[in-house]
Design an enzyme around this catalytic site. Structure first.
Site, PDB file in Angstrom:
ATOM      1  N   ASP A   8     -55.005  -2.512  53.117  1.00  0.00           N
ATOM      2  CA  ASP A   8     -54.708  -2.499  51.695  1.00  0.00           C
ATOM      3  C   ASP A   8     -53.340  -1.806  51.508  1.00  0.00           C
ATOM      4  O   ASP A   8     -52.833  -1.166  52.439  1.00  0.00           O
ATOM      5  CB  ASP A   8     -55.837  -1.700  51.030  1.00  0.00           C
ATOM      6  N   ASP A  10     -51.813  -0.440  47.875  1.00  0.00           N
ATOM      7  CA  ASP A  10     -51.789   0.611  46.849  1.00  0.00           C
ATOM      8  C   ASP A  10     -52.882   1.637  47.162  1.00  0.00           C
ATOM      9  O   ASP A  10     -54.045   1.275  47.327  1.00  0.00           O
ATOM     10  CB  ASP A  10     -52.027  -0.038  45.473  1.00  0.00           C
TER      11      ASP A  10
HETATM   12  O1  LIG Z   1     -52.382  -3.321  42.584  1.00  0.00           O
HETATM   13  C1  LIG Z   1     -53.592  -3.369  42.601  1.00  0.00           C
HETATM   14  C2  LIG Z   1     -54.362  -3.732  41.434  1.00  0.00           C
HETATM   15  O2  LIG Z   1     -53.547  -3.799  40.306  1.00  0.00           O
HETATM   16  C3  LIG Z   1     -54.365  -3.027  43.799  1.00  0.00           C
HETATM   17  O3  LIG Z   1     -53.566  -3.087  44.934  1.00  0.00           O
HETATM   18  P1  LIG Z   1     -54.205  -2.796  46.381  1.00  0.00           P
HETATM   19  O4  LIG Z   1     -55.193  -3.881  46.648  1.00  0.00           O
HETATM   20  O5  LIG Z   1     -52.977  -2.860  47.271  1.00  0.00           O
HETATM   21  O6  LIG Z   1     -54.811  -1.439  46.316  1.00  0.00           O
HETATM   22 MG   LIG Z   2     -55.768   0.098  47.100  1.00  0.00          MG
END
Ligand SMILES: O=C(CO)COP(=O)(O)O
Ligand SMILES: [Mg+2]
Length: 256
Positions: A8, A10
């Site tokens: 992942d 974020d």
């Molecule tokens: O940006 C996101 C939802 O808006 C989530 O991102 P990730 O899946 O990288 O955590």
């Molecule tokens: Mg994330």
């Protein structure tokens, strides 16, 4: 055998605009060790090129656009598999619009096949109203990802799930959501890497997207506490990750 890594972004690599400690070391370990890996993000606002440049700006070099799968890409691929040359009304960012154009769709406000909704920081009341009326009129209601909030500097930011909830409340319809934890995303990642889920590790910061999606796909799962989850908050879930780390800097891919 070292397992392939599906990571992942974020809450794992960065949080808002800030790099998470150890993230660059982790990515360099993957690159130097020739560990097959992919970033699998529910972020639908940005393109793979945007994400590569964002990471470069944060000091992570050596990646290519091919290292990223976004929920916008998965949404576009899924919809194309359902209907060629479809028309769509989009509430979302440039990354989503770009992917929908890439699969040959056109944007329309009159009787579109789909209303596709992702996070956009420039959401307007007019867009919400249009989306509601088009869904009322029969357009199919699609969401890029279910995340309700994104943790950024200074607090939480409403994300795609929050916008979807508003439209769902106004229409009485439930969106079909393509991003993690949907198996469509997990399968895209393992197919692209050419690995069986048994030989892949899903690393993420969210129990309700990354960990449950990885677990149900049959992958090993690793939760990092650098994003939305805390040791306390994970107790509320009926499932648990295989591993827990403070951040990706602590992860030795060969030991998973
Ligand atoms: O940006 C996101 C939802 O808006 C989530 O991102 P990730 O899946 O990288 O955590
Ligand atoms: Mg994330």
């Amino acid at each position: 055998m070292t397992k392939s890594i599906i990571s992942d972004m974020d809450g794992v690599i960065y949080r808002g605009k800030a790099l998470i400690p150890g993230a660059n070391d982790f990515v360099q370990r993957l690159l130097k060790g020739n560990v097959p890996f992919l970033f699998l993000t529910n972020n639908a606002e940005q393109t793979p090129l945007d994400l590569k440049l964002k990471l470069e700006h944060l000091g992570i070099k050596g990646l290519s656009e091919d290292n990223f799968i976004t929920s916008a890409m998965a949404t576009a691929m899924f919809l194309k598999s359902q209907k060629e040359n479809a028309t769509v009304y989009v509430v979302g960012g440039g990354g989503l619009i770009n992917e929908l154009y890439n699969v040959g769709f056109s944007i329309s406000e009159s009787n579109p096949d789909y209303v596709v909704v992702g996070k956009t920081t420039s959401l307007s009341y007019e867009q919400l109203k249009k989306a509601v009326r088009l869904i009322d009129g029969g357009a199919k209601f699609i969401g890029t990802n279910p995340d309700m909030i994104d943790p950024v500097e200074g607090g939480n930011e409403p994300a795609a799930g929050t916008i979807l909830a508003a439209i769902a409340a106004a229409t009485g319809k439930t969106p079909y959501i393509v991003g993690k934890p949907n198996a469509l995303m997990m399968t895209l990642a393992t197919r692209k890497l050419g690995v069986h889920p048994d030989d892949a590790v899903m690393i993420g910061d969210r129990m309700d997207t990354d960990i449950v999606g990885g677990m149900e796909a049959g992958m090993t799962t690793a939760l990092v506490l650098s994003g939305v989850s805390t040791k306390e908050s994970i107790k509320a879930f009926p499932y648990k990750p295989d591993h827990i780390f403070n951040n990706v800097g602590e992860i030795d891919p060969a030991a998973l």
